[in-house]
Motif scaffolding. Structure first.
Motif, PDB file in Angstrom:
ATOM      1  N   ASP A 190      -6.023   5.965  -0.746  1.00 16.22           N
ATOM      2  CA  ASP A 190      -6.198   6.371   0.115  1.00 16.22           C
ATOM      3  C   ASP A 190      -7.248   5.850   0.946  1.00 16.22           C
ATOM      4  O   ASP A 190      -7.352   5.994   2.232  1.00 16.22           O
ATOM      5  CB  ASP A 190      -6.620   8.053   0.066  1.00 16.22           C
ATOM      6  CG  ASP A 190      -5.694   8.117  -1.005  1.00 16.22           C
ATOM      7  OD1 ASP A 190      -4.140   8.100  -0.817  1.00 16.22           O
ATOM      8  OD2 ASP A 190      -5.823   9.100  -1.924  1.00 16.22           O
ATOM      9  N   VAL A 191      -8.909   5.366   0.620  1.00 17.74           N
ATOM     10  CA  VAL A 191      -9.691   4.716   1.542  1.00 17.74           C
ATOM     11  C   VAL A 191      -9.404   3.178   2.413  1.00 17.74           C
ATOM     12  O   VAL A 191      -9.472   3.548   3.444  1.00 17.74           O
ATOM     13  CB  VAL A 191     -10.673   4.000   0.412  1.00 17.74           C
ATOM     14  CG1 VAL A 191     -11.832   3.633   1.140  1.00 17.74           C
ATOM     15  CG2 VAL A 191     -11.951   5.292  -0.244  1.00 17.74           C
ATOM     16  N   LEU A 192      -8.368   2.862   1.497  1.00 16.85           N
ATOM     17  CA  LEU A 192      -7.452   1.818   1.858  1.00 16.85           C
ATOM     18  C   LEU A 192      -6.490   1.766   3.123  1.00 16.85           C
ATOM     19  O   LEU A 192      -6.711   1.049   4.692  1.00 16.85           O
ATOM     20  CB  LEU A 192      -6.928   0.340   1.107  1.00 16.85           C
ATOM     21  CG  LEU A 192      -8.135  -0.249   0.735  1.00 16.85           C
ATOM     22  CD1 LEU A 192      -7.415  -0.881  -1.066  1.00 16.85           C
ATOM     23  CD2 LEU A 192      -8.766  -1.091   0.987  1.00 16.85           C
ATOM     24  N   LEU A 234       0.804  -1.216  -0.076  1.00 21.47           N
ATOM     25  CA  LEU A 234       0.176   0.112   0.249  1.00 21.47           C
ATOM     26  C   LEU A 234       0.574   1.220   0.071  1.00 21.47           C
ATOM     27  O   LEU A 234      -0.163   2.547  -0.846  1.00 21.47           O
ATOM     28  CB  LEU A 234      -0.942   0.159   0.815  1.00 21.47           C
ATOM     29  CG  LEU A 234      -1.881   1.017   1.331  1.00 21.47           C
ATOM     30  CD1 LEU A 234      -3.311   1.024   0.147  1.00 21.47           C
ATOM     31  CD2 LEU A 234      -2.513   1.162   2.849  1.00 21.47           C
ATOM     32  N   GLY A 235       1.932   0.969   0.895  1.00 27.52           N
ATOM     33  CA  GLY A 235       2.631   2.407   0.916  1.00 27.52           C
ATOM     34  C   GLY A 235       3.503   2.473  -0.586  1.00 27.52           C
ATOM     35  O   GLY A 235       3.835   3.796  -0.860  1.00 27.52           O
ATOM     36  N   MET A 236       4.235   1.313  -1.059  1.00 31.15           N
ATOM     37  CA  MET A 236       4.448   1.730  -3.002  1.00 31.15           C
ATOM     38  C   MET A 236       3.577   1.708  -3.272  1.00 31.15           C
ATOM     39  O   MET A 236       4.213   3.489  -3.960  1.00 31.15           O
ATOM     40  CB  MET A 236       5.616   0.275  -2.554  1.00 31.15           C
ATOM     41  CG  MET A 236       6.144   0.353  -3.756  1.00 31.15           C
ATOM     42  SD  MET A 236       7.930   2.000  -3.866  1.00 31.15           S
ATOM     43  CE  MET A 236       8.248   1.059  -2.086  1.00 31.15           C
ATOM     44  N   LEU A 237       2.270   1.732  -3.730  1.00 29.94           N
ATOM     45  CA  LEU A 237       1.624   2.067  -4.385  1.00 29.94           C
ATOM     46  C   LEU A 237       1.053   3.706  -4.686  1.00 29.94           C
ATOM     47  O   LEU A 237       0.835   4.544  -5.576  1.00 29.94           O
ATOM     48  CB  LEU A 237       0.332   1.132  -4.394  1.00 29.94           C
ATOM     49  CG  LEU A 237       0.793  -0.227  -4.925  1.00 29.94           C
ATOM     50  CD1 LEU A 237      -0.673  -1.276  -4.280  1.00 29.94           C
ATOM     51  CD2 LEU A 237       0.337  -0.277  -6.302  1.00 29.94           C
ATOM     52  N   TRP A 268       2.345   4.603  -7.801  1.00 28.70           N
ATOM     53  CA  TRP A 268       0.965   4.650  -8.338  1.00 28.70           C
ATOM     54  C   TRP A 268      -0.199   4.960  -7.725  1.00 28.70           C
ATOM     55  O   TRP A 268      -0.877   4.227  -7.588  1.00 28.70           O
ATOM     56  CB  TRP A 268       0.808   3.122  -8.933  1.00 28.70           C
ATOM     57  CG  TRP A 268       1.772   2.012  -9.952  1.00 28.70           C
ATOM     58  CD1 TRP A 268       2.154   2.747 -11.642  1.00 28.70           C
ATOM     59  CD2 TRP A 268       2.924   1.593  -9.650  1.00 28.70           C
ATOM     60  NE1 TRP A 268       3.380   1.943 -11.516  1.00 28.70           N
ATOM     61  CE2 TRP A 268       3.852   1.351 -10.914  1.00 28.70           C
ATOM     62  CE3 TRP A 268       3.610   0.997  -8.633  1.00 28.70           C
ATOM     63  CZ2 TRP A 268       4.644   0.919 -10.795  1.00 28.70           C
ATOM     64  CZ3 TRP A 268       4.030   0.456  -8.288  1.00 28.70           C
ATOM     65  CH2 TRP A 268       5.398  -0.309  -9.598  1.00 28.70           C
ATOM     66  N   PRO A 269      -0.325   6.087  -7.564  1.00 28.41           N
ATOM     67  CA  PRO A 269      -1.017   6.684  -6.788  1.00 28.41           C
ATOM     68  C   PRO A 269      -3.077   6.814  -7.277  1.00 28.41           C
ATOM     69  O   PRO A 269      -2.777   6.060  -8.258  1.00 28.41           O
ATOM     70  CB  PRO A 269      -0.629   8.204  -6.087  1.00 28.41           C
ATOM     71  CG  PRO A 269      -0.602   8.793  -7.853  1.00 28.41           C
ATOM     72  CD  PRO A 269       0.719   7.502  -7.925  1.00 28.41           C
ATOM     73  N   ASP A 270      -3.515   5.809  -6.062  1.00 27.52           N
ATOM     74  CA  ASP A 270      -4.819   6.202  -6.717  1.00 27.52           C
ATOM     75  C   ASP A 270      -5.345   6.657  -5.773  1.00 27.52           C
ATOM     76  O   ASP A 270      -5.550   5.806  -4.710  1.00 27.52           O
ATOM     77  CB  ASP A 270      -5.371   4.688  -7.430  1.00 27.52           C
ATOM     78  CG  ASP A 270      -6.690   4.750  -8.435  1.00 27.52           C
ATOM     79  OD1 ASP A 270      -6.602   5.198  -8.859  1.00 27.52           O
ATOM     80  OD2 ASP A 270      -7.812   4.717  -6.932  1.00 27.52           O
TER      81      ASP A 270
END
Length: 240
Positions: free
Chosen positions: A134-136, A121-124, A128-130
């Motif tokens: 942020d919700v997760l 999650l941190g790397m994405l 590759w932000p989306d």
């Protein structure tokens, strides 16, 4: 439910773009820094006690996990997270994330799931932000890897019929790599094992991509017993 399934099939049946395919390969690659290589999912204990001693027993062990155990549940969580992301059902996604985090039979599995997911999650979010990430990141409990990658694959518009088998193959390939080190096996036998597991992966996908949270469950008790025993194993190469 029927309308929901039709919507998912329509959303996910488009051709996978080259960029989406590249990103999916990156996220499932051994080079992706989520620490998956440090976990054996109880396989280390199975090898140490003689339950897994060669390629055939390794394939049998992993196939049982895929069809009847935790691998099957991970496929369902991946599919459910994918559906919620496609439908922009953020409340449903948060509920799936919470249930998936709670659906860990042992403390070792909980550690394996949460740490890999947190790293991914941190790397994405950096590369590759989306907004779905942020919700997760704001859920009350840490999400698991299947939920993170399922939701992000949906946002990338990677078809579920491609993303789910890729996820499951990466899941078993990581454990085959552990088996190569633990049994030990040669690299060629390791590749034979992955090839022999292809049909199990495809069969699991055919069943689980249409499954719902009501279908969750496990008959792979030996994998869970292995995880419990591995927690107190005297010498360990792997974290779970």
């Amino acid at each position: 439910m029927q309308a929901r399934q039709v919507q998912i099939m329509t959303e996910g049946d488009h051709a996978c773009s080259p960029r989406s395919l590249l990103r999916l390969q990156s996220w499932l690659s051994p080079a992706f820094p989520n620490g998956a290589y440090s976990y054996s999912h109880g396989l280390e204990w199975a090898a140490d006690t003689g339950h897994v001693v060669d390629r055939n027993s390794l394939v049998d062990w992993l196939e049982a996990d895929l069809r009847y155990g935790s691998g099957r549940n991970e496929a369902i969580f991946f599919s459910e997270a994918y559906r919620c992301a496609v439908e922009e059902d953020l409340t449903g996604l948060a509920q799936v994330a919470e249930l998936a985090a709670a659906f860990r039979a042992t403390s070792e599995f909980a550690l394996e799931a949460s740490q890999q997911a947190a790293a991914s999650l941190g790397m994405l979010r950096q590369v590759w932000p989306d907004p779905i990430l942020d919700v997760l990141s704001e859920t009350e409990v840490p999400p698991v890897l299947a939920v993170v990658l399922g939701a992000r694959s949906a946002r990338e518009r990677s078809p579920l019929r491609l993303a789910l088998p890729a996820f499951l193959l990466a899941y078993v390939a990581n454990l085959v790599t552990a088996g190569v080190r633990l049994i030990p096996l040669g690299q060629t036998d390791g590749q034979f094992a992955i090839a022999e597991l292809e049909q199990a992966v495809l069969s699991a996908c055919a069943q689980d991509e249409r499954a719902t949270l009501d279908d969750l469950g496990s008959a792979g008790l030996m994998v869970e017993f292995a995880s419990i025993a591995h927690e107190t194993q005297y010498t360990r190469l792997f974290r779970s």
